[in-house]
Design a protein around this motif. Structure first.
Motif, PDB file in Angstrom:
ATOM      1  N   LEU B  84     -33.303   1.524 -72.024  1.00  0.00           N
ATOM      2  CA  LEU B  84     -32.670   1.157 -70.742  1.00  0.00           C
ATOM      3  C   LEU B  84     -33.170  -0.231 -70.331  1.00  0.00           C
ATOM      4  O   LEU B  84     -34.373  -0.481 -70.322  1.00  0.00           O
ATOM      5  N   ALA B  85     -32.252  -1.085 -69.985  1.00  0.00           N
ATOM      6  CA  ALA B  85     -32.637  -2.453 -69.615  1.00  0.00           C
ATOM      7  C   ALA B  85     -33.284  -2.473 -68.242  1.00  0.00           C
ATOM      8  O   ALA B  85     -34.149  -3.305 -67.954  1.00  0.00           O
ATOM      9  N   GLU B  86     -32.831  -1.535 -67.361  1.00  0.00           N
ATOM     10  CA  GLU B  86     -33.344  -1.536 -65.981  1.00  0.00           C
ATOM     11  C   GLU B  86     -33.729  -0.126 -65.551  1.00  0.00           C
ATOM     12  O   GLU B  86     -33.201   0.861 -66.089  1.00  0.00           O
ATOM     13  N   VAL B  87     -34.602  -0.047 -64.599  1.00  0.00           N
ATOM     14  CA  VAL B  87     -34.973   1.256 -64.022  1.00  0.00           C
ATOM     15  C   VAL B  87     -34.949   1.140 -62.496  1.00  0.00           C
ATOM     16  O   VAL B  87     -35.213   0.054 -61.947  1.00  0.00           O
ATOM     17  N   PRO B  88     -34.620   2.258 -61.803  1.00  0.00           N
ATOM     18  CA  PRO B  88     -34.636   2.217 -60.336  1.00  0.00           C
ATOM     19  C   PRO B  88     -36.073   2.304 -59.824  1.00  0.00           C
ATOM     20  O   PRO B  88     -36.893   3.031 -60.397  1.00  0.00           O
ATOM     21  N   ILE B  89     -36.336   1.583 -58.760  1.00  0.00           N
ATOM     22  CA  ILE B  89     -37.702   1.624 -58.214  1.00  0.00           C
ATOM     23  C   ILE B  89     -37.689   1.751 -56.695  1.00  0.00           C
ATOM     24  O   ILE B  89     -36.703   1.394 -56.037  1.00  0.00           O
ATOM     25  N   ASN B  90     -38.760   2.279 -56.194  1.00  0.00           N
ATOM     26  CA  ASN B  90     -39.078   2.195 -54.771  1.00  0.00           C
ATOM     27  C   ASN B  90     -40.342   1.363 -54.687  1.00  0.00           C
ATOM     28  O   ASN B  90     -41.405   1.817 -55.124  1.00  0.00           O
ATOM     29  N   ALA B  91     -40.233   0.152 -54.196  1.00  0.00           N
ATOM     30  CA  ALA B  91     -41.423  -0.700 -54.115  1.00  0.00           C
ATOM     31  C   ALA B  91     -42.151  -0.420 -52.810  1.00  0.00           C
ATOM     32  O   ALA B  91     -41.536  -0.395 -51.738  1.00  0.00           O
ATOM     33  N   VAL B  92     -43.437  -0.157 -52.925  1.00  0.00           N
ATOM     34  CA  VAL B  92     -44.259   0.073 -51.731  1.00  0.00           C
ATOM     35  C   VAL B  92     -45.303  -1.040 -51.650  1.00  0.00           C
ATOM     36  O   VAL B  92     -45.487  -1.801 -52.604  1.00  0.00           O
ATOM     37  N   THR B  93     -45.957  -1.112 -50.517  1.00  0.00           N
ATOM     38  CA  THR B  93     -46.977  -2.158 -50.389  1.00  0.00           C
ATOM     39  C   THR B  93     -48.167  -1.826 -51.289  1.00  0.00           C
ATOM     40  O   THR B  93     -48.423  -0.646 -51.590  1.00  0.00           O
ATOM     41  N   GLU B  94     -48.865  -2.829 -51.682  1.00  0.00           N
ATOM     42  CA  GLU B  94     -49.991  -2.625 -52.596  1.00  0.00           C
ATOM     43  C   GLU B  94     -51.039  -1.732 -51.940  1.00  0.00           C
ATOM     44  O   GLU B  94     -51.491  -2.015 -50.830  1.00  0.00           O
ATOM     45  N   PRO B  95     -51.413  -0.644 -52.615  1.00  0.00           N
ATOM     46  CA  PRO B  95     -52.424   0.234 -52.009  1.00  0.00           C
ATOM     47  C   PRO B  95     -53.802  -0.417 -52.050  1.00  0.00           C
ATOM     48  O   PRO B  95     -54.047  -1.312 -52.863  1.00  0.00           O
ATOM     49  N   SER B  96     -54.664   0.059 -51.173  1.00  0.00           N
ATOM     50  CA  SER B  96     -56.049  -0.422 -51.229  1.00  0.00           C
ATOM     51  C   SER B  96     -56.695   0.142 -52.487  1.00  0.00           C
ATOM     52  O   SER B  96     -56.149   1.045 -53.138  1.00  0.00           O
ATOM     53  N   LEU B  97     -57.870  -0.352 -52.824  1.00  0.00           N
ATOM     54  CA  LEU B  97     -58.564   0.136 -54.012  1.00  0.00           C
ATOM     55  C   LEU B  97     -58.757   1.647 -53.931  1.00  0.00           C
ATOM     56  O   LEU B  97     -58.467   2.387 -54.876  1.00  0.00           O
ATOM     57  N   ALA B  98     -59.207   2.126 -52.756  1.00  0.00           N
ATOM     58  CA  ALA B  98     -59.456   3.566 -52.596  1.00  0.00           C
ATOM     59  C   ALA B  98     -58.146   4.349 -52.695  1.00  0.00           C
ATOM     60  O   ALA B  98     -58.080   5.387 -53.363  1.00  0.00           O
ATOM     61  N   GLN B  99     -57.093   3.831 -52.040  1.00  0.00           N
ATOM     62  CA  GLN B  99     -55.799   4.536 -52.097  1.00  0.00           C
ATOM     63  C   GLN B  99     -55.296   4.630 -53.539  1.00  0.00           C
ATOM     64  O   GLN B  99     -54.777   5.663 -53.970  1.00  0.00           O
ATOM     65  N   ASN B 100     -55.462   3.546 -54.258  1.00  0.00           N
ATOM     66  CA  ASN B 100     -54.976   3.515 -55.641  1.00  0.00           C
ATOM     67  C   ASN B 100     -55.739   4.517 -56.509  1.00  0.00           C
ATOM     68  O   ASN B 100     -55.153   5.266 -57.288  1.00  0.00           O
ATOM     69  N   ILE B 101     -57.057   4.537 -56.340  1.00  0.00           N
ATOM     70  CA  ILE B 101     -57.865   5.466 -57.144  1.00  0.00           C
ATOM     71  C   ILE B 101     -57.482   6.905 -56.812  1.00  0.00           C
ATOM     72  O   ILE B 101     -57.283   7.735 -57.706  1.00  0.00           O
ATOM     73  N   VAL B 102     -57.342   7.202 -55.516  1.00  0.00           N
ATOM     74  CA  VAL B 102     -56.983   8.565 -55.108  1.00  0.00           C
ATOM     75  C   VAL B 102     -55.634   8.943 -55.714  1.00  0.00           C
ATOM     76  O   VAL B 102     -55.466  10.035 -56.276  1.00  0.00           O
ATOM     77  N   THR B 103     -54.665   8.042 -55.615  1.00  0.00           N
ATOM     78  CA  THR B 103     -53.328   8.339 -56.135  1.00  0.00           C
ATOM     79  C   THR B 103     -53.393   8.631 -57.634  1.00  0.00           C
ATOM     80  O   THR B 103     -52.790   9.587 -58.122  1.00  0.00           O
ATOM     81  N   MET B 104     -54.136   7.818 -58.343  1.00  0.00           N
ATOM     82  CA  MET B 104     -54.207   8.016 -59.796  1.00  0.00           C
ATOM     83  C   MET B 104     -54.911   9.312 -60.162  1.00  0.00           C
ATOM     84  O   MET B 104     -54.505  10.022 -61.066  1.00  0.00           O
ATOM     85  N   PHE B 105     -55.951   9.633 -59.408  1.00  0.00           N
ATOM     86  CA  PHE B 105     -56.623  10.907 -59.664  1.00  0.00           C
ATOM     87  C   PHE B 105     -55.648  12.064 -59.440  1.00  0.00           C
ATOM     88  O   PHE B 105     -55.616  13.032 -60.169  1.00  0.00           O
TER      89      PHE B 105
END
Lengths: 280, 323
Positions: B84-105
């Motif tokens: 697929l050449a393209e994919v649909p996205i929902n762009a959100v604001t960059e999470p903080s370091l803690a938010q990003n780690i929590v999300t990934m966990f």
């Protein structure tokens, strides 16, 4: 690198005076340079018929001096895009990490790297971190992490470690791996299987592996003899770790990827460039 | 001419933004994530049929020209495989370091065979940034098992130099996290910590060396459990001073073995407790025995008589009053 032909030894001699003088001069950059007695002792381990081969091996030894290592680290860092000692010209944050724990080559090389680049004063201390510090640095795509080590022979260590490094960097920060020397095999593995930007002033091609078909200096018969002596020096890796078959000697320590007959140090074999100064 | 009865077309929600598939990158906070092939193939078949229905959640990291995937890495992998050449996205604001780690966990479950130290270091960042140290709360926050949180916190208790040893690039030199997790109860034992000779670093270094060199009877990381057991038993037998002295000798000398920590009085106490439990079980079974049902079992009755004789003799030897 093979040197110019020196006068052949006289009957009964292990090496001619001119050969010996040439080797001693070339090898003096090693941290504990071999003297004539130790070279003769090493040559004496070979059967008489293999003496020319032993001479050829010594001629092929590449010694990288401490000055060359410093020069390499200096030019490598200076050429990294965005780096400058001037805060006006430096782009993003920079962090330097020795690869490995205390006692490993990376942290030791980090000291040389700091000296080479004039980064030894206290005000640069914050630039030097260890891998465990990386997660809390909140790195971004604007930042740079420079991993420092001396040599990569097969690249398997860095390739195997990359997922952990990547997880600790955890960002689009640009990651560099600065080495003094690398083999083309390792360079290809690191470049294709990691996102590390590899920088190494000395690149050793396949022709520097005495067992590789690209190496024209050693015949099949030579290789068989080297391997047989290698069995005495290091039974597990008679051609050097990961079969690298190198003749590289770094001033601070011979890589274990080099021929073990050059760097072993135990009762059965003592090489002219021992990795451990005190016998095992 | 429009018929008055014609309904207006239903209002459709705006189409999600689409971006080139190669403008996305996986979240670097969890590069070790591996996806099972079978569910991926199922998802790939679905996407071939109906496309990507749920847009990927992404953000643009500071300084980056790519989108980092917060959620939807499986869909992105499938899109790449299908071409697929393209994919649909929902762009959100960059999470903080803690938010990003929590999300990934929360998104990626921890695999059992992963090195634990990188996870522990990230948990350390969360503890620091969120000022939250309770195991259960951290477990809720991250989706990690409480046991994993506890193990990570044990690793974080050790000084940085030991973290480096667990992160050594050379697998042969890398120290296993389990070594430190098993050692933790000993170095934190209350009797050990108040000993006047106790020095945390010396003890840890001695245990690491003994484990690596297989001295003092160390064979596996679980041997630390034996030490803990000896400490607990000695405390119960009120032999704390004695066991702490023996532990000091164990730390200081390779001639002292783990088994030497076993104090006789503690061993007797342990065996007595075990025997008491066994006897209690036998007594309960004898109580429950119906003589009529077992009347023909001559061997059983003979063994009971032997037992009674043995009990009488033993009680007499112990100068117990006759019952």
């Amino acid at each position: 690198m093979a040197g110019t032909q020196a006068a052949a030894p006289a009957d009964g001699e292990l090496a001619s005076a001119s050969q010996m003088a040439k080797w001693l001069e070339r090898f003096r950059a090693y941290r504990q340079p071999p003297d004539a007695a130790s070279l003769e002792a090493w040559l004496g381990r070979f059967e008489r018929r293999h003496l020319p081969l032993a001479h050829k091996i010594l001629d092929a030894v590449i010694v990288v001096s401490e000055l060359e290592i410093h020069q390499g680290y200096k030019s490598s860092l200076e050429n990294l895009e965005g780096w400058s000692k001037s805060s006006q010209e430096r782009v993003g944050r920079w962090f330097f990490v020795g690869v490995g724990s205390a006692g490993e080559s990376g942290p030791a090389m980090l000291r040389m790297f700091r000296e080479a680049n004039g980064l030894t004063s206290e005000r640069w201390q914050g630039y030097f971190v260890t891998t465990k510090d990386l997660p809390r640095l909140a790195l971004s795509a604007l930042d740079n992490v420079v991993f420092i080590d001396d040599f990569a022979g097969s690249g398997s260590q860095m390739v195997g470690y990359w997922p952990v490094m990547e997880e600790l960097v955890a960002s689009e920060a640009t990651c560099y791996l600065l080495l003094t020397a690398v083999t083309t095999t390792a360079a290809e593995a690191i470049s294709s299987q990691t996102e590390l930007n590899l920088v190494a002033p000395i690149v050793l091609g396949h022709d520097k592996n005495v067992f590789h078909e690209a190496c024209r200096d050693f015949s099949e018969e030579d290789c068989a003899a080297i391997e047989a002596y290698g069995q005495i020096a290091w039974r597990s890796w008679p051609r050097g770790f990961q079969h690298c078959g190198l003749t590289l000697v770094l001033s601070h320590k011979t890589p274990n990827n080099s021929l073990p007959i050059l760097h072993a140090n135990h009762a059965a074999w003592v090489g002219p460039f021992p990795r451990t100064l005190i016998a095992a | 001419m429009v018929d008055d009865a014609t309904q207006p077309a239903p209002l459709l929600p705006p189409k999600p933004q689409t971006v080139p598939t190669d403008s996305l990158r996986p979240n670097p906070h969890n590069p070790r994530v591996l996806f099972d092939e079978e569910p991926l193939q199922t998802l790939e078949a679905s996407i071939r049929k109906v496309g990507i229905l749920v847009p990927l959640t992404v953000y643009k990291a500071t300084g980056s020209d790519k989108f980092t995937i917060l959620d939807g890495q499986r869909r992105w992998i499938c899109a790449g495989r299908i071409g697929l050449a393209e994919v649909p996205i929902n762009a959100v604001t960059e999470p903080s370091l803690a938010q990003n780690i929590v999300t990934m966990f929360q998104i990626h479950k921890l695999r059992k065979d992963w090195e634990l130290m990188p996870t522990a270091l990230k948990l350390g960042v969360l503890i620091e940034q969120l000022d939250e140290n309770r195991d259960a709360a951290l477990s809720d926050l991250t989706g990690l098992d409480v046991a994993v949180v506890t193990r990570c916190k044990k690793l974080l208790w050790f000084d940085g130099e030991y973290h480096d040893l667990m992160l050594d690039p050379e697998p042969r030199n890398r120290l296993n996290a389990d070594l430190f997790i098993e050692m933790y109860p000993i170095v934190n034992d209350r009797s050990v910590r108040k000993a006047d000779w106790f020095d945390k670093k010396s003890m840890i270094d001695a245990f690491i060396r003994k484990y690596q060199e297989k001295t003092s009877g160390f064979k596996a990381v679980t041997d630390f459990r034996k030490i803990k057991s000896y400490l607990t038993l000695a405390r119960k037998a009120e032999k704390e001073t004695e066991i702490i002295e023996r532990l000091r000798q164990l730390v200081a000398s390779d001639d002292v073995e783990i088994a030497d920590l076993e104090i006789e009085a503690a061993r007797i106490r342990r065996e007595a407790e075990s025997l008491t439990k066994q006897l209690g079980r036998v007594r309960a079974e004898i109580d429950a025995l119906d003589p009529d049902s077992f009347a023909a079992e001559e061997g059983l009755w003979e063994e009971l008589e032997n037992l009674l004789r043995a009990l009488r003799d033993k009680l007499a030897n112990a100068e117990r009053r006759a019952i």
